[in-house]
Structure formats: structure tokens, C-alpha cells
Design a protein around this motif. Structure first.
Motif, PDB file in Angstrom:
ATOM      1  N   ARG A   1      12.700   5.151  16.125  1.00  0.00           N
ATOM      2  CA  ARG A   1      13.550   6.195  16.712  1.00  0.00           C
ATOM      3  C   ARG A   1      13.947   5.818  18.138  1.00  0.00           C
ATOM      4  NH1 ARG A   1       9.848   9.607  14.029  1.00  0.00           N
ATOM      5  NH2 ARG A   1       8.710   9.881  15.991  1.00  0.00           N
ATOM      6  N   GLN A   2      12.973   5.296  18.923  1.00  0.00           N
ATOM      7  CA  GLN A   2      13.295   4.864  20.291  1.00  0.00           C
ATOM      8  C   GLN A   2      14.343   3.740  20.274  1.00  0.00           C
ATOM      9  OE1 GLN A   2       9.710   3.818  22.326  1.00  0.00           O
ATOM     10  NE2 GLN A   2       8.877   5.918  22.292  1.00  0.00           N
ATOM     11  N   LEU A   3      14.166   2.841  19.271  1.00  0.00           N
ATOM     12  CA  LEU A   3      15.125   1.743  19.166  1.00  0.00           C
ATOM     13  C   LEU A   3      16.520   2.268  18.836  1.00  0.00           C
ATOM     14  CD1 LEU A   3      15.709  -1.275  19.183  1.00  0.00           C
ATOM     15  CD2 LEU A   3      15.028  -1.346  16.777  1.00  0.00           C
ATOM     16  N   GLN A   4      16.574   3.288  17.901  1.00  0.00           N
ATOM     17  CA  GLN A   4      17.867   3.890  17.573  1.00  0.00           C
ATOM     18  C   GLN A   4      18.474   4.570  18.794  1.00  0.00           C
ATOM     19  OE1 GLN A   4      19.600   3.584  14.821  1.00  0.00           O
ATOM     20  NE2 GLN A   4      18.013   2.314  13.823  1.00  0.00           N
ATOM     21  N   GLU A   5      17.644   5.273  19.563  1.00  0.00           N
ATOM     22  CA  GLU A   5      18.140   5.921  20.774  1.00  0.00           C
ATOM     23  C   GLU A   5      18.664   4.880  21.765  1.00  0.00           C
ATOM     24  OE1 GLU A   5      15.082   9.775  20.718  1.00  0.00           O
ATOM     25  OE2 GLU A   5      14.929   8.229  22.265  1.00  0.00           O
ATOM     26  N   GLN A   6      17.908   3.767  21.907  1.00  0.00           N
ATOM     27  CA  GLN A   6      18.363   2.709  22.806  1.00  0.00           C
ATOM     28  C   GLN A   6      19.686   2.102  22.309  1.00  0.00           C
ATOM     29  OE1 GLN A   6      17.134   1.854  25.703  1.00  0.00           O
ATOM     30  NE2 GLN A   6      15.500   3.406  25.559  1.00  0.00           N
TER      31      GLN A   6
ATOM     32  N   GLU B   1      23.429  -2.887  33.813  1.00  0.00           N
ATOM     33  CA  GLU B   1      22.647  -1.889  33.076  1.00  0.00           C
ATOM     34  C   GLU B   1      22.509  -2.285  31.617  1.00  0.00           C
ATOM     35  OE1 GLU B   1      20.356   1.511  32.746  1.00  0.00           O
ATOM     36  OE2 GLU B   1      21.200   0.554  34.536  1.00  0.00           O
ATOM     37  N   LEU B   2      23.605  -2.798  31.010  1.00  0.00           N
ATOM     38  CA  LEU B   2      23.550  -3.261  29.638  1.00  0.00           C
ATOM     39  C   LEU B   2      22.563  -4.413  29.485  1.00  0.00           C
ATOM     40  CD1 LEU B   2      24.700  -3.149  26.759  1.00  0.00           C
ATOM     41  CD2 LEU B   2      26.515  -4.701  27.514  1.00  0.00           C
ATOM     42  N   THR B   3      22.567  -5.322  30.475  1.00  0.00           N
ATOM     43  CA  THR B   3      21.612  -6.440  30.423  1.00  0.00           C
ATOM     44  C   THR B   3      20.175  -5.939  30.478  1.00  0.00           C
ATOM     45  OG1 THR B   3      23.246  -7.861  31.508  1.00  0.00           O
ATOM     46  CG2 THR B   3      20.967  -8.616  31.518  1.00  0.00           C
ATOM     47  N   ARG B   4      19.938  -4.949  31.380  1.00  0.00           N
ATOM     48  CA  ARG B   4      18.579  -4.376  31.480  1.00  0.00           C
ATOM     49  C   ARG B   4      18.166  -3.696  30.171  1.00  0.00           C
ATOM     50  NH1 ARG B   4      20.374  -2.951  36.726  1.00  0.00           N
ATOM     51  NH2 ARG B   4      20.873  -0.849  36.000  1.00  0.00           N
ATOM     52  N   LEU B   5      19.137  -2.963  29.547  1.00  0.00           N
ATOM     53  CA  LEU B   5      18.818  -2.306  28.283  1.00  0.00           C
ATOM     54  C   LEU B   5      18.542  -3.322  27.177  1.00  0.00           C
ATOM     55  CD1 LEU B   5      21.422   0.602  28.315  1.00  0.00           C
ATOM     56  CD2 LEU B   5      18.940   0.797  28.607  1.00  0.00           C
ATOM     57  N   GLN B   6      19.326  -4.415  27.165  1.00  0.00           N
ATOM     58  CA  GLN B   6      19.067  -5.448  26.170  1.00  0.00           C
ATOM     59  C   GLN B   6      17.683  -6.072  26.372  1.00  0.00           C
ATOM     60  OE1 GLN B   6      22.369  -8.102  26.549  1.00  0.00           O
ATOM     61  NE2 GLN B   6      23.779  -6.805  25.340  1.00  0.00           N
ATOM     62  N   VAL B   7      17.343  -6.333  27.638  1.00  0.00           N
ATOM     63  CA  VAL B   7      16.013  -6.901  27.926  1.00  0.00           C
ATOM     64  C   VAL B   7      14.915  -5.936  27.500  1.00  0.00           C
ATOM     65  CG1 VAL B   7      14.477  -7.625  29.783  1.00  0.00           C
ATOM     66  CG2 VAL B   7      16.864  -8.374  29.783  1.00  0.00           C
ATOM     67  N   ARG B   8      15.144  -4.646  27.792  1.00  0.00           N
ATOM     68  CA  ARG B   8      14.144  -3.635  27.398  1.00  0.00           C
ATOM     69  C   ARG B   8      14.037  -3.530  25.891  1.00  0.00           C
ATOM     70  NH1 ARG B   8      14.245   2.781  29.138  1.00  0.00           N
ATOM     71  NH2 ARG B   8      12.255   3.351  28.129  1.00  0.00           N
ATOM     72  N   ASN B   9      15.204  -3.575  25.202  1.00  0.00           N
ATOM     73  CA  ASN B   9      15.190  -3.507  23.748  1.00  0.00           C
ATOM     74  C   ASN B   9      14.439  -4.702  23.164  1.00  0.00           C
ATOM     75  OD1 ASN B   9      15.740  -2.769  21.127  1.00  0.00           O
ATOM     76  ND2 ASN B   9      17.837  -3.549  21.162  1.00  0.00           N
ATOM     77  N   GLU B  10      14.731  -5.886  23.721  1.00  0.00           N
ATOM     78  CA  GLU B  10      14.012  -7.069  23.246  1.00  0.00           C
ATOM     79  C   GLU B  10      12.512  -6.949  23.519  1.00  0.00           C
ATOM     80  OE1 GLU B  10      15.888 -10.277  25.200  1.00  0.00           O
ATOM     81  OE2 GLU B  10      17.731 -10.210  23.984  1.00  0.00           O
ATOM     82  N   SER B  11      12.180  -6.372  24.699  1.00  0.00           N
ATOM     83  CA  SER B  11      10.757  -6.197  25.020  1.00  0.00           C
ATOM     84  C   SER B  11      10.091  -5.234  24.044  1.00  0.00           C
ATOM     85  CB  SER B  11      10.611  -5.689  26.451  1.00  0.00           C
ATOM     86  OG  SER B  11       9.244  -5.424  26.748  1.00  0.00           O
ATOM     87  N   LEU B  12      10.797  -4.107  23.744  1.00  0.00           N
ATOM     88  CA  LEU B  12      10.235  -3.145  22.786  1.00  0.00           C
ATOM     89  C   LEU B  12      10.113  -3.753  21.402  1.00  0.00           C
ATOM     90  CD1 LEU B  12      12.136   0.087  23.867  1.00  0.00           C
ATOM     91  CD2 LEU B  12       9.714  -0.432  24.236  1.00  0.00           C
ATOM     92  N   THR B  13      11.123  -4.536  21.012  1.00  0.00           N
ATOM     93  CA  THR B  13      11.049  -5.195  19.703  1.00  0.00           C
ATOM     94  C   THR B  13       9.883  -6.167  19.650  1.00  0.00           C
ATOM     95  OG1 THR B  13      13.446  -4.988  19.494  1.00  0.00           O
ATOM     96  CG2 THR B  13      12.360  -6.564  18.051  1.00  0.00           C
ATOM     97  N   ALA B  14       9.679  -6.908  20.726  1.00  0.00           N
ATOM     98  CA  ALA B  14       8.552  -7.848  20.777  1.00  0.00           C
ATOM     99  C   ALA B  14       7.218  -7.109  20.706  1.00  0.00           C
ATOM    100  CB  ALA B  14       8.634  -8.696  22.046  1.00  0.00           C
ATOM    101  N   GLN B  15       7.159  -5.980  21.438  1.00  0.00           N
ATOM    102  CA  GLN B  15       5.916  -5.178  21.392  1.00  0.00           C
ATOM    103  C   GLN B  15       5.659  -4.647  19.983  1.00  0.00           C
ATOM    104  OE1 GLN B  15       6.179  -2.144  24.355  1.00  0.00           O
ATOM    105  NE2 GLN B  15       6.160  -3.597  26.105  1.00  0.00           N
ATOM    106  N   HIS B  16       6.759  -4.188  19.326  1.00  0.00           N
ATOM    107  CA  HIS B  16       6.604  -3.681  17.955  1.00  0.00           C
ATOM    108  C   HIS B  16       6.128  -4.785  17.015  1.00  0.00           C
ATOM    109  CE1 HIS B  16       7.335  -1.273  14.423  1.00  0.00           C
ATOM    110  NE2 HIS B  16       8.199  -2.195  13.943  1.00  0.00           N
ATOM    111  N   GLN B  17       6.742  -5.970  17.162  1.00  0.00           N
ATOM    112  CA  GLN B  17       6.314  -7.090  16.331  1.00  0.00           C
ATOM    113  C   GLN B  17       4.854  -7.461  16.611  1.00  0.00           C
ATOM    114  OE1 GLN B  17       7.948  -8.444  13.855  1.00  0.00           O
ATOM    115  NE2 GLN B  17       9.813  -7.187  14.200  1.00  0.00           N
ATOM    116  N   GLU B  18       4.498  -7.436  17.902  1.00  0.00           N
ATOM    117  CA  GLU B  18       3.103  -7.741  18.258  1.00  0.00           C
ATOM    118  C   GLU B  18       2.151  -6.701  17.682  1.00  0.00           C
ATOM    119  OE1 GLU B  18       2.997  -8.026  22.450  1.00  0.00           O
ATOM    120  OE2 GLU B  18       4.026  -9.987  22.551  1.00  0.00           O
TER     121      GLU B  18
END
Length: 321
Positions: free
Chosen positions: A246-251, A168-185
Motif C-alpha cells: 500500500r505504501q508503495l502504491q501511495e508512493q 523531489e522525483l529523484t528523492r522519491l525514486q531513491v526512497r521507493n528503491e530503498s523501500l523495495t530493497a527493505q521489502h525484499q530483505e
């Protein structure tokens, strides 16, 4: 077979003659008295005379003998009777002493047998108690083994839970990285779009600078409207960025919670390991105690075998009729 020349009566008279002289009868002396006869014949008659004398030793000598011979014979017979009585008394005394010794030995053997029986009974009781303690410890060991199996199952489940949490932690890290990439994009797209818009505006301004001089006020108004639109869009992008933050902080908070749960699971796993080590130490102590009990049981069996061997080798008292 005796020769017909020397008869039994001849040998008997020669024996009486020798006894009257005070001589002991023998084959050589009898032949000297008779003056004839073979040694074999005389020996056979002398043996027969001795057998008859043994059979008639308790009877007094015949009365038809000469008076001197009769008196000597009676004296010899009396002395023989006294000697026989003394020998018989001595023999009876020795026999009574032997019987007494045999009875005492029999009683001593009986006491030893009773003592051996008591020791055997005590050993049997001790053996039975040891067997009961062994069964109790076997039951305790079985219970400990069952508890160990249950702890092993719980440990397996805990490891599975840890693996699930790690996944689950790995999935959350992948999701966080995906959200960060989307934010950067999104930021890059916003900047690119802004740069593109500015470039287009500069091109339009440069191309129509001369033509739009007269329409400067209109262009200024359009520029002001465009600035307003840009500000509004930038405001929207910033609001979206804040939402993403905020989503990133929640994650991150969820990630911290999962990490806390992971630490708690690790702590529980360490506790389980400590309990398992204590349980193993307890099992080792139980095994050592079982080995000591096995050694004690083997020693008791050895002592019992030695006692049985001593009982088997103990001589039995003679039967007294």
C-alpha cells in the motif's frame, strides 16, 4: 609738359578750322594746319579741348564765331542733341526694361523663397511627427523589453520549479528503491528464518526420532503449535507486506502526481516559450519598423539639407535704389 612753341589757343583755333571744313580734328591734321608743333604737345592740348567740350556740350556755341561756322556748328550741335536724346531715350527704355526684369526676378525669387519656406515648414512638421512616433515606439519597445525581462524572470522561476520537482522525483525514486530493497530483505529474512526453523526442526526430529516416538503425541502437539506460530508469523509478514505494498502504491500515486505536475510545468514552459517567440517576433517587427522610420527620417534630413543648400545657392535679387 607742353612746349612753349604751340599754345592751347593755337590748337583750339586749328580745331575750329578743321570743324569748319567738316573734318574731324586729329593730332596729324592739327599739325598740318599749324605747320609746326610736336605730336605730344598737340595731343595734350587736343585732350584738354575734348574735356572742355564734354563739360560744355549742353551749351550753345559762342556767338562771336563766323556766321557760316556758327550755322554749321549750331546744326551739328542740334544733331548731336537729337542723337544724344535718342540714345538717352533708348538707354532709359533699356534701363526700365532691365529694372522691370529685375523686379520680376525679385518677385519670382520671393515666391520661390516663400515656397521653400512652406516646404521647409511642412518638412519640419513631418519631422516633428516622425520624432513623436519614434518616441512612442521607443516607449513601446521599452515596455516590451520590460515585459520580456519579466517573462524571463518567470521562466527562470519555472525552470527552478522544474529542477525542484526533478530533485523531489529523484528523492522519491531513491526512497521507493530503498523501500523495495527493505521489502525484499524482509522477505528474504523471513524465508531464511523459516528455512532455518525448518532445518532446526528437522534436526531435532532426526536426533530425537527414536527418543520421541513415545512422545509422538506431544511432538505432534508441539509441531501443531509451531505451525500455528509459523502461520501467525507468516500472517504478520503478509500483513506487513500488504502494508508495504500500500505504501508503495501511495508512493507510485505521488510519483504519478509529481509526473503530472512535471508535465504541466513542461506544458507551461512550452507556452512561455511560444509567448517568448511571439514576443521576439513582435520585437523584430518593431525593430524593422524603427529601421524604416530611421531611413525615412534620414531621407527627410537629406531632403532638408538639399533644400537648405538650394536656398543657400539661390541668387539674391540686386538691390534697387
Amino acid at each position: 609738359m607742353a612746349r612753349s612753341g604751340v599754345q592751347y589757343d593755337d590748337v583750339q583755333r586749328a580745331v575750329h578750322t578743321l570743324l569748319s571744313r567738316g573734318d574731324a580734328p586729329s593730332v596729324q591734321r592739327i599739325r598740318e594746319v599749324l605747320g609746326t608743333g610736336s605730336f605730344t604737345t598737340i595731343s595734350e592740348h587736343l585732350r584738354q579741348w575734348r574735356i572742355e567740350r564734354e563739360e560744355n556740350r549742353d551749351q550753345p556755341p559762342p556767338q562771336e564765331m563766323p556766321e557760316a561756322l556758327q550755322a554749321m556748328t549750331l546744326e551739328l550741335w542740334r544733331q548731336a542733341q537729337e542723337t544724344a536724346s535718342e540714345s538717352l531715350a533708348l538707354y532709359r527704355h533699356e534701363a526700365d526694361q532691365r529694372v522691370t526684369d529685375a523686379l520680376e526676378a525679385a518677385r519670382e525669387s520671393e515666391r520661390r523663397a516663400e515656397d521653400a519656406g512652406q516646404r521647409e515648414s511642412a518638412v519640419a512638421d513631418h519631422l516633428a511627427k516622425a520624432q513623436i512616433r519614434l518616441e512612442e515606439q521607443s516607449a513601446t519597445l521599452a515596455s516590451c523589453q520590460a515585459e520580456r525581462d519579466a517573462l524571463g524572470d518567470r521562466e527562470t522561476k519555472a525552470w527552478q520549479r522544474v529542477k525542484q520537482l526533478e530533485e523531489e522525483l529523484t528523492r522519491l525514486q531513491v526512497r521507493n528503491e530503498s523501500l523495495t530493497a527493505q521489502h525484499q530483505e524482509a522477505l528474504a529474512a523471513r524465508d531464511a528464518e523459516h528455512q532455518k526453523h525448518l532445518h532446526q526442526e528437522e534436526q531435532r526430529n532426526e536426533a530425537a526420532e527414536a527418543r520421541l516416538m513415545s512422545l509422538l503425541d506431544d511432538a505432534r502437539q508441539e509441531r501443531h503449535a509451531a505451525d500455528k506460530q509459523h502461520v501467525a508469523r507468516q500472517t504478520q509478514l503478509e500483513a506487513r507486506n500488504e502494508s508495504l505494498d500500500r505504501q508503495l502504491q501511495e508512493q507510485r500515486a505521488q510519483l504519478a502526481d509529481y509526473r503530472q505536475q512535471h508535465r504541466e510545468a513542461n506544458w507551461e514552459l512550452e507556452q512561455r516559450k511560444d509567448q517568448d517567440r511571439e514576443r521576439r517576433q513582435h520585437e523584430e517587427r518593431l525593430e524593422r519598423r524603427l529601421e524604416e522610420k530611421d531611413e525615412e527620417l534620414a531621407a527627410l534630413k537629406k531632403r532638408l539639407l538639399e533644400t537648405e543648400a538650394r536656398l543657400a545657392n539661390t541668387p539674391l535679387p540686386p538691390f534697387v535704389y
